[in-house]
Design a protein around this motif. Structure first.
Motif, PDB file in Angstrom:
ATOM      1  N   UNK A   1       0.845  -1.193   0.000  1.00 53.06           N
ATOM      2  CA  UNK A   1       0.000   0.000   0.000  1.00 53.06           C
ATOM      3  C   UNK A   1       0.879   1.241   0.000  1.00 53.06           C
ATOM      4  N   UNK A   2       0.875   1.995  -1.115  1.00 51.71           N
ATOM      5  CA  UNK A   2       1.744   3.184  -1.164  1.00 51.71           C
ATOM      6  C   UNK A   2       1.341   4.237  -0.134  1.00 51.71           C
ATOM      7  N   UNK A   3       2.351   4.901   0.388  1.00 55.48           N
ATOM      8  CA  UNK A   3       2.108   6.039   1.271  1.00 55.48           C
ATOM      9  C   UNK A   3       2.336   7.316   0.483  1.00 55.48           C
ATOM     10  N   UNK A   4       1.342   8.179   0.489  1.00 52.06           N
ATOM     11  CA  UNK A   4       1.458   9.438  -0.257  1.00 52.06           C
ATOM     12  C   UNK A   4       1.361  10.596   0.722  1.00 52.06           C
ATOM     13  N   UNK A   5       2.301  11.542   0.589  1.00 53.11           N
ATOM     14  CA  UNK A   5       2.189  12.777   1.364  1.00 53.11           C
ATOM     15  C   UNK A   5       1.582  13.827   0.445  1.00 53.11           C
ATOM     16  N   UNK A   6       0.490  14.420   0.863  1.00 51.98           N
ATOM     17  CA  UNK A   6      -0.196  15.386   0.008  1.00 51.98           C
ATOM     18  C   UNK A   6      -0.128  16.796   0.575  1.00 51.98           C
ATOM     19  N   UNK A   7       0.201  17.743  -0.288  1.00 55.97           N
ATOM     20  CA  UNK A   7       0.167  19.156   0.112  1.00 55.97           C
ATOM     21  C   UNK A   7      -0.973  19.823  -0.651  1.00 55.97           C
ATOM     22  N   UNK A   8      -2.026  20.214   0.071  1.00 57.37           N
ATOM     23  CA  UNK A   8      -3.222  20.723  -0.593  1.00 57.37           C
ATOM     24  C   UNK A   8      -3.399  22.209  -0.304  1.00 57.37           C
ATOM     25  N   UNK A   9      -3.590  22.963  -1.373  1.00 56.01           N
ATOM     26  CA  UNK A   9      -3.795  24.401  -1.223  1.00 56.01           C
ATOM     27  C   UNK A   9      -5.110  24.662  -0.518  1.00 56.01           C
ATOM     28  N   UNK A  10      -5.088  25.564   0.418  1.00 55.63           N
ATOM     29  CA  UNK A  10      -6.232  25.856   1.282  1.00 55.63           C
ATOM     30  C   UNK A  10      -7.473  26.262   0.494  1.00 55.63           C
ATOM     31  N   UNK A  11      -7.262  27.019  -0.593  1.00 52.65           N
ATOM     32  CA  UNK A  11      -8.389  27.669  -1.257  1.00 52.65           C
ATOM     33  C   UNK A  11      -9.063  26.819  -2.303  1.00 52.65           C
ATOM     34  N   UNK A  12      -8.309  25.895  -2.903  1.00 53.46           N
ATOM     35  CA  UNK A  12      -8.917  25.095  -3.961  1.00 53.46           C
ATOM     36  C   UNK A  12      -8.899  23.605  -3.651  1.00 53.46           C
ATOM     37  N   UNK A  13      -7.706  23.012  -3.657  1.00 52.91           N
ATOM     38  CA  UNK A  13      -7.650  21.557  -3.601  1.00 52.91           C
ATOM     39  C   UNK A  13      -8.136  21.009  -2.264  1.00 52.91           C
ATOM     40  N   UNK A  14      -7.829  21.731  -1.182  1.00 46.22           N
ATOM     41  CA  UNK A  14      -8.296  21.247   0.121  1.00 46.22           C
ATOM     42  C   UNK A  14      -9.821  21.263   0.157  1.00 46.22           C
ATOM     43  N   UNK A  15     -10.393  22.348  -0.385  1.00 44.67           N
ATOM     44  CA  UNK A  15     -11.855  22.435  -0.450  1.00 44.67           C
ATOM     45  C   UNK A  15     -12.405  21.380  -1.398  1.00 44.67           C
ATOM     46  N   UNK A  16     -11.645  21.081  -2.476  1.00 46.09           N
ATOM     47  CA  UNK A  16     -12.048  20.029  -3.414  1.00 46.09           C
ATOM     48  C   UNK A  16     -12.078  18.675  -2.711  1.00 46.09           C
ATOM     49  N   UNK A  17     -11.086  18.447  -1.853  1.00 46.36           N
ATOM     50  CA  UNK A  17     -11.024  17.194  -1.095  1.00 46.36           C
ATOM     51  C   UNK A  17     -12.213  17.110  -0.139  1.00 46.36           C
ATOM     52  N   UNK A  18     -12.513  18.255   0.441  1.00 45.71           N
ATOM     53  CA  UNK A  18     -13.657  18.338   1.354  1.00 45.71           C
ATOM     54  C   UNK A  18     -14.945  17.980   0.622  1.00 45.71           C
ATOM     55  N   UNK A  19     -15.046  18.519  -0.586  1.00 43.50           N
ATOM     56  CA  UNK A  19     -16.253  18.269  -1.390  1.00 43.50           C
ATOM     57  C   UNK A  19     -16.361  16.782  -1.730  1.00 43.50           C
TER      58      UNK A  19
ATOM     59  N   UNK B   1     -15.358  14.433   0.037  1.00 46.39           N
ATOM     60  CA  UNK B   1     -15.802  13.783   1.265  1.00 46.39           C
ATOM     61  C   UNK B   1     -17.289  13.970   1.512  1.00 46.39           C
ATOM     62  N   UNK B   2     -17.733  15.247   1.451  1.00 47.52           N
ATOM     63  CA  UNK B   2     -19.152  15.503   1.728  1.00 47.52           C
ATOM     64  C   UNK B   2     -20.043  14.908   0.653  1.00 47.52           C
ATOM     65  N   UNK B   3     -19.486  14.727  -0.558  1.00 52.89           N
ATOM     66  CA  UNK B   3     -20.275  14.099  -1.622  1.00 52.89           C
ATOM     67  C   UNK B   3     -20.209  12.582  -1.524  1.00 52.89           C
ATOM     68  N   UNK B   4     -19.486  12.075  -0.543  1.00 53.29           N
ATOM     69  CA  UNK B   4     -19.340  10.628  -0.307  1.00 53.29           C
ATOM     70  C   UNK B   4     -18.762   9.893  -1.515  1.00 53.29           C
ATOM     71  N   UNK B   5     -17.783  10.557  -2.176  1.00 51.63           N
ATOM     72  CA  UNK B   5     -17.096   9.870  -3.279  1.00 51.63           C
ATOM     73  C   UNK B   5     -15.978   9.028  -2.659  1.00 51.63           C
ATOM     74  N   UNK B   6     -15.907   7.770  -3.064  1.00 45.34           N
ATOM     75  CA  UNK B   6     -14.890   6.878  -2.493  1.00 45.34           C
ATOM     76  C   UNK B   6     -13.548   7.069  -3.195  1.00 45.34           C
ATOM     77  N   UNK B   7     -12.472   7.120  -2.430  1.00 44.19           N
ATOM     78  CA  UNK B   7     -11.128   7.077  -3.011  1.00 44.19           C
ATOM     79  C   UNK B   7     -10.196   6.474  -1.982  1.00 44.19           C
ATOM     80  N   UNK B   8      -9.043   5.910  -2.455  1.00 46.65           N
ATOM     81  CA  UNK B   8      -8.182   5.180  -1.530  1.00 46.65           C
ATOM     82  C   UNK B   8      -7.640   6.093  -0.423  1.00 46.65           C
ATOM     83  N   UNK B   9      -7.482   5.550   0.768  1.00 52.33           N
ATOM     84  CA  UNK B   9      -7.047   6.355   1.912  1.00 52.33           C
ATOM     85  C   UNK B   9      -5.533   6.464   2.016  1.00 52.33           C
ATOM     86  N   UNK B  10      -4.814   6.363   0.878  1.00 59.34           N
ATOM     87  CA  UNK B  10      -3.353   6.291   0.955  1.00 59.34           C
ATOM     88  C   UNK B  10      -2.667   7.634   1.131  1.00 59.34           C
ATOM     89  N   UNK B  11      -3.408   8.723   0.901  1.00 62.23           N
ATOM     90  CA  UNK B  11      -2.765  10.036   0.998  1.00 62.23           C
ATOM     91  C   UNK B  11      -2.981  10.651   2.376  1.00 62.23           C
TER      92      UNK B  11
END
Lengths: 140, 385
Positions: free
Chosen positions: A5-23, A25-35
């Motif tokens: 299982x790969x380990x990924x370190x993710x750096x997410x910009x506060x204004x876009x990608x972090x909010x995209x990740x949040x979305x 989550x709230x949209x209940x889209x499944x993706x691997x928990x490796x990051x």
């Protein structure tokens, strides 16, 4: 034997990608928990030292997420990130290191699906590549 | 892209400077001494050599001392002169004007430091000289037989040996820039007969002020000089390719890279002597990398063991990310390395590839912005998509 299982370190910009990740989550889209996400104020705040340090200490991949060009909260941060990425990739190639273990992608706050797909694809790619050679190189 | 220097606010003037009977070194020393005597310059920084074995850039204010100890064109290099220029503080000081002798790599480093906002050109006149290669200062002291001025005069004359001189510093033996790219005044000797005449170019207003005191006979660039430089560059380029090929055979990939840096002590000398590594406080010497014992133990568990001092390769790869776009390939890092890691050829390769990405050449022009402080909206479109 356990599957790698790969380990990924993710750096997410506060204004876009972090909010995209949040979305995602709230949209209940499944993706691997490796990051493991780290929220940063701008993708341009990710100095190369953080990327290299993650790799040297055994991360299988590093993901950087920023706003689409033109949409940077700080006007031009992501344009500078892009240039730094060109430099980073060039140095990785010159040293014979695998530049594909570092991924930069523009993901907006509205792109929860794109975020989930990106992390799924990246995880799958790293799974195929296998563990990072630095994982066991204690002499670095 | 061509290596066209861009400091030409006035029309370039150029020609041959007849050499006096004392030889080329004495001729230039006398010119410099007179600049000080006539108050055209308040100081002049040039290489000097003392019988105590000190070969270093020296700032002279006394014209007599220039005549005694100055050695323009001294082929011994212990520091990059740009580093010592960087140590000066630049406050407005009208009337102070210091001429600085710079080898091509040193002039390039000064240009980078100006763009990095570390050096202000106002009080400086950049005097760029031809340089076919230099020796480490320790090697130079060994090579030196007899008077230093005689040695340097012979060195200037015997130009056939430059391409095969085994004692040249590693970086010099691969260097394809024997003439300065940016300067105010250029003094050259390559492809000339330095016993008879030197080559002088004025490339700016500041340069013109010095130029007009020098009795230069205006002539076009001699064919011998053009041919010499063309052949020289071609041979040095192929030498560099050879060295990079040898490097590729042993330094590529994670395992080989660890081997290449295996002896590194983490002393950071390469960073300290680097002219373009300009930060007053380096990240790698800050507390940022210090960790609590429990944290170190926890992190070590990932691999089961951790080499100490930690972060050797992290330092080198990150340093490359920080300064490769400004690296001038002077190789002073390698000379200062106590364990002789082959940094010159490595940085030659890495910096050349990096600068190519941005169509940039360190030290080529004061107008070209540094690659990492500028951008265009319509470039590198595939990244991030």
């Amino acid at each position: 034997m356990n599957q790698f299982e790969p380990k990924i370190v993710g750096f997410l910009c506060n204004w876009c990608t972090y909010a995209g990740a949040d979305l995602a989550g709230t949209s209940r889209i499944q993706y691997p928990p490796n990051m493991r996400p780290i929220r940063v104020m701008c993708s341009a705040a990710v100095d190369s030292v953080y990327i290299v340090r993650a790799l040297m200490e055994g991360a299988d991949g590093v993901f950087i997420g920023g706003c689409h060009p033109g949409d940077c909260h700080y006007v031009s941060g992501n344009y500078k990130t892009r240039r730094r990425m060109v430099l980073f990739n060039s140095i990785m190639r010159s040293l014979g290191l695998d530049q594909e273990r570092v991924l930069l992608r523009w993901i907006s706050a509205a792109e929860g699906k794109r975020f989930a797909e990106t992390i799924t694809e990246f995880t799958e790619k790293l799974r195929q590549k296998g563990p990072s050679p630095f994982k066991t190189l204690w002499e670095v | 892209m061509e290596n066209e220097p861009k400091m030409r606010s006035v029309e370039e003037q150029k020609g041959r400077l007849p050499v006096a009977s004392g030889g080329p070194v004495a001729t230039i020393k006398e010119v410099c001494a007179q600049w000080l005597e006539q108050g055209i310059l308040s100081g002049i920084m040039m290489p000097a050599y003392s019988i105590k074995g000190v070969a270093a850039p020296v700032l002279f204010t006394d014209p007599q001392m220039v005549r005694q100890s100055g050695v323009p064109f001294l082929p011994a290099m212990g520091v990059n002169t740009a580093s010592v220029v960087d140590e000066m503080r630049f406050s407005p000081a009208p009337g102070v004007k210091v001429g600085v002798f710079l080898r091509p790599c040193e002039a390039r480093a000064v240009v980078e430091l100006v763009k990095l906002q570390q050096v202000v050109l106002d009080g400086l006149v950049l005097i760029g000289v031809d340089c076919p290669g230099t020796y480490r200062t320790a090697d130079f002291s060994e090579l030196l037989d007899g008077a230093v001025v005689d040695f340097v005069n012979r060195f200037l004359q015997d130009q056939a040996r430059y391409l095969n001189d085994e004692r040249f510093r590693t970086a010099c033996a691969m260097c394809e820039y024997p003439t300065p790219l940016v300067c105010d005044l250029h003094i050259g000797f390559l492809g000339m007969n330095p016993g008879e005449a030197l080559w002088v170019e004025s490339r700016s207003e500041k340069g013109a002020e010095l130029y007009k005191t020098m009795n230069v006979e205006p002539v076009p660039v001699p064919e011998s000089r053009q041919l010499f430089l063309k052949d020289f560059r071609a041979q040095r380029q192929s030498r560099a390719e050879e060295r990079i090929k040898e490097l590729d055979a042993k330094a590529l990939g994670p395992e080989n890279l660890v081997k290449y840096f295996a002896a590194c002590l983490n002393c950071h000398n390469c960073m300290k002597v680097c002219p373009v590594c300009y930060c007053r406080e380096c990240f790698f010497e800050s507390e940022a990398l210090e960790r609590e014992l429990d944290e170190v133990v926890r992190i070590t568990r990932h691999k089961g063991g951790m080499r100490l001092p930690q972060g050797t390769l992290l330092f080198h790869i990150t340093r490359m990310n920080h300064m490769m776009t400004s690296c001038v390939q002077c190789g002073i890092c390698e000379d200062s390395c106590p364990v002789k890691i082959g940094l010159s050829v490595l940085f030659k390769k890495v910096s050349r590839n990096a600068q190519k990405e941005f169509d940039y050449l360190s030290g080529r022009s004061l107008d070209e912005p540094l690659p990492l402080v500028t951008f265009r909206e319509d470039e590198f479109r595939t990244i991030g998509e």
